[in-house]
Design an enzyme around this catalytic site. Sequence first.
Site, PDB file in Angstrom:
ATOM      1  N   LYS A  23       0.820  -1.217   0.000  1.00  0.00           N
ATOM      2  CA  LYS A  23       0.000   0.000   0.000  1.00  0.00           C
ATOM      3  C   LYS A  23       0.855   1.269   0.000  1.00  0.00           C
ATOM      4  CE  LYS A  23      -2.326  -0.733   3.765  1.00  0.00           C
ATOM      5  NZ  LYS A  23      -1.568  -1.958   4.166  1.00  0.00           N
TER       6      LYS A  23
ATOM      7  N   ARG B  82      -9.522   1.237   9.532  1.00  0.00           N
ATOM      8  CA  ARG B  82      -8.976   0.006  10.094  1.00  0.00           C
ATOM      9  C   ARG B  82     -10.056  -0.916  10.643  1.00  0.00           C
ATOM     10  NH1 ARG B  82      -3.462   0.007  10.742  1.00  0.00           N
ATOM     11  NH2 ARG B  82      -2.420   2.027  10.540  1.00  0.00           N
TER      12      ARG B  82
ATOM     13  N   ARG C  64      12.823  -7.733   5.455  1.00  0.00           N
ATOM     14  CA  ARG C  64      13.400  -6.400   5.596  1.00  0.00           C
ATOM     15  C   ARG C  64      14.670  -6.449   6.444  1.00  0.00           C
ATOM     16  NH1 ARG C  64      10.629  -1.019   8.193  1.00  0.00           N
ATOM     17  NH2 ARG C  64      10.426  -2.418   9.988  1.00  0.00           N
TER      18      ARG C  64
ATOM     19  N   ARG D 221      14.925  -6.329  12.294  1.00  0.00           N
ATOM     20  CA  ARG D 221      14.302  -5.751  13.478  1.00  0.00           C
ATOM     21  C   ARG D 221      13.397  -6.766  14.161  1.00  0.00           C
ATOM     22  NH1 ARG D 221      12.580   0.369  11.479  1.00  0.00           N
ATOM     23  NH2 ARG D 221      14.645   1.306  11.728  1.00  0.00           N
TER      24      ARG D 221
ATOM     25  N   ARG E  11       0.665  -9.690  13.377  1.00  0.00           N
ATOM     26  CA  ARG E  11       0.141  -8.500  12.688  1.00  0.00           C
ATOM     27  C   ARG E  11      -0.940  -8.881  11.688  1.00  0.00           C
ATOM     28  NH1 ARG E  11       4.871  -5.244  10.022  1.00  0.00           N
ATOM     29  NH2 ARG E  11       3.140  -3.830   9.484  1.00  0.00           N
TER      30      ARG E  11
END
Length: 208
Positions: free
Chosen positions: A15, A86, A120, A153, A164
Amino acid sequence: MSHRILLLGAPGAGKGTQSKKLADEYDLEHVTTGDALRARKDMETDYGTPREFMEAGELVPDPVVNEIVEAALTDADGFVLDGYPRNLDQAEFLSEITDLDAVIFLDVDEEVLVDRLTGRRVCEDCGANYHVEFAPPEEEGVCDECGGELQQREDDTEETARERLSVYRENTEPVIEHFRETGDLVEIDGEASPEEVFDRIRDVLDDE
């Protein structure tokens, strides 16, 4: 002609990438909940200011978020909305305050999302971002910019990524159903390359 676009999708669906491309291509405001709250943290609402909740480390309640987003959209001459709504209550509120030109859902399989979220890597020295598959450094584990060590991370681990996605499914999938029922939802395969996804979104907008 300005556009009012809502972009929906799970974490890792792309997004943010597509929103930035759309904002540049069509000269639109890229409106995210976080940016809107930070820009208007002292705005008075019927429930207090965003700053009061943010400084207390609390989630900003829906009625405050709704008022802040409404103000951001009112100020924008065309927008791409990313990260809001959301939940179903926010979706119903959004439908009341604006007429959207396009509601686009980037559909990506969960395993692909997990790969994207866990791939990532961030330089611990300068903060540069990489992805092991989509944007790898020239030398594995080493930052191209400063030579620093690249780290994964804590919030990019598989366990965190799946949590998530679980939260997303619980809260945000009813939003997708809401716009599917209104007949506004356009589903796009978000597993294609970013360029292909953008071309498909552009085709949707050009066919309005």
